[in-house]
Design a protein around this motif. Structure first.
Motif, PDB file in Angstrom:
ATOM      1  N   PHE A   1      -1.390  -1.299  -4.253  1.00 20.49           N
ATOM      2  CA  PHE A   1      -2.519  -0.373  -4.121  1.00 20.49           C
ATOM      3  C   PHE A   1      -1.934   1.043  -4.070  1.00 20.49           C
ATOM      4  O   PHE A   1      -1.314   1.441  -3.077  1.00 20.49           O
ATOM      5  N   LEU A   2      -2.121   1.768  -5.163  1.00 21.57           N
ATOM      6  CA  LEU A   2      -1.404   3.031  -5.366  1.00 21.57           C
ATOM      7  C   LEU A   2      -2.262   4.261  -5.057  1.00 21.57           C
ATOM      8  O   LEU A   2      -3.479   4.255  -5.259  1.00 21.57           O
TER       9      LEU A   2
ATOM     10  N   ASN B   1       6.228   6.464 -13.997  1.00 20.81           N
ATOM     11  CA  ASN B   1       6.988   5.377 -14.635  1.00 20.81           C
ATOM     12  C   ASN B   1       7.002   4.102 -13.807  1.00 20.81           C
ATOM     13  O   ASN B   1       7.131   3.006 -14.358  1.00 20.81           O
ATOM     14  N   LEU B   2       6.884   4.257 -12.491  1.00 15.17           N
ATOM     15  CA  LEU B   2       6.892   3.062 -11.642  1.00 15.17           C
ATOM     16  C   LEU B   2       5.620   2.240 -11.858  1.00 15.17           C
ATOM     17  O   LEU B   2       5.649   1.014 -11.866  1.00 15.17           O
ATOM     18  N   ALA B   3       4.492   2.914 -12.057  1.00 13.30           N
ATOM     19  CA  ALA B   3       3.240   2.191 -12.326  1.00 13.30           C
ATOM     20  C   ALA B   3       3.347   1.453 -13.660  1.00 13.30           C
ATOM     21  O   ALA B   3       2.896   0.311 -13.797  1.00 13.30           O
TER      22      ALA B   3
ATOM     23  N   ASP C   1       0.820  -1.212   0.000  1.00 10.22           N
ATOM     24  CA  ASP C   1       0.000   0.000   0.000  1.00 10.22           C
ATOM     25  C   ASP C   1       0.855   1.263   0.000  1.00 10.22           C
ATOM     26  O   ASP C   1       2.009   1.244   0.441  1.00 10.22           O
ATOM     27  N   ASP C   2       0.237   2.337  -0.430  1.00  4.46           N
ATOM     28  CA  ASP C   2       0.699   3.721  -0.228  1.00  4.46           C
ATOM     29  C   ASP C   2       1.715   4.235  -1.262  1.00  4.46           C
ATOM     30  O   ASP C   2       2.072   5.402  -1.228  1.00  4.46           O
ATOM     31  N   GLY C   3       2.228   3.363  -2.126  1.00  2.83           N
ATOM     32  CA  GLY C   3       3.201   3.813  -3.114  1.00  2.83           C
ATOM     33  C   GLY C   3       2.513   4.443  -4.315  1.00  2.83           C
ATOM     34  O   GLY C   3       1.315   4.706  -4.281  1.00  2.83           O
ATOM     35  N   PRO C   4       3.266   4.647  -5.406  1.00  2.67           N
ATOM     36  CA  PRO C   4       4.684   4.288  -5.512  1.00  2.67           C
ATOM     37  C   PRO C   4       5.595   5.259  -4.761  1.00  2.67           C
ATOM     38  O   PRO C   4       5.276   6.432  -4.626  1.00  2.67           O
TER      39      PRO C   4
END
Ligand SMILES: [Zn+2]
Length: 222
Positions: A55-56, A66-68, A30-33
């Motif tokens: 869960f972004l 870009n991380l997603a 949770d909580d990222g990226p």
């Protein structure tokens, strides 16, 4: 007689599946990226050929789109965690649908979103309605080692490995080095016990469960 028995045992070997279905769990983050921690986690998961569910938050996606994209490209599942990370249980219908649609708009086109985890796992009838309208199931968890508070990778690893069972949804956060270390150690240790890791949607499929939009699931046991 001996030849007959050998043939008989050969038949039994043929009929028994080589590998019984292994237990499976879903690692969820949770909580990222996070610009500091997510990349190392993705590297470690890739090295181990493990897929997880992230869960972004929308406000973080704005900073690290870009991380997603990398998550999707590498076979991980993305779920919604709200745009602001504010408590969804106290939001009105309009604000809820704004939170979900604003986050959705920041995700890659091929992200294939089916899941929502409201911040803190807090859900209400109104959250369930917003999830149903958006076509996503609500996913909480069955194992919570409180990694965000403990900040000790060994304690977190032990809390998960001691408790894990087939069908568990494990809650972690890619928001500290200790959580990333714990996640990778959990993969290595549970693998030694025969566990398979999959995304939440894959776990549902594997356990023969259909995730229904607006419904809430904390574990996906067979
Ligand atoms: Zn959160």
């Amino acid at each position: 007689m001996r030849r007959f028995l050998s043939f008989f045992f050969f038949l039994i070997v043929l009929c028994v599946p080589v590998e019984a279905t292994s237990p499976a769990v879903a690692l969820t983050f949770d909580d990222g990226p996070s610009g500091r921690f997510t990349e190392r986690l993705l590297d470690g998961l890739q090295e181990r050929q493990v897929n997880a569910t992230f869960f972004l938050c929308g406000y973080r996606l704005e900073q690290y789109p870009n991380l997603a994209k990398r998550m999707v490209d590498e076979g991980h599942e993305i779920g919604l965690h709200g745009y602001t990370h504010h408590d969804m249980a106290s939001m009105g219908q309009a604000q809820l649908s704004q939170e979900l649609s604003d986050t959705m708009a920041l995700l890659p086109d091929n992200a294939n979103i089916h899941l929502l985890r409201p911040p803190g796992g807090k859900t209400t009838d109104r959250v369930a309605q917003a999830a149903a309208n958006c076509g996503v199931a609500i996913i909480t968890w069955s194992v919570d080692p409180k990694d965000w508070a403990t900040k000790d990778s060994q304690t977190v690893t032990k809390a998960v490995v001691d408790r894990a069972q087939d069908g568990d949804i494990i809650l972690l956060h890619d928001m500290s080095d200790s959580s990333v270390d714990a996640a990778l150690a959990i993969v290595d240790l549970l693998r030694q016990q025969g566990y398979t890791f999959c995304t939440v949607s894959q776990l549902a499929l594997r356990q023969g469960k259909e995730l229904s939009p607006g419904s809430c699931y904390s574990r996906l046991s067979p």
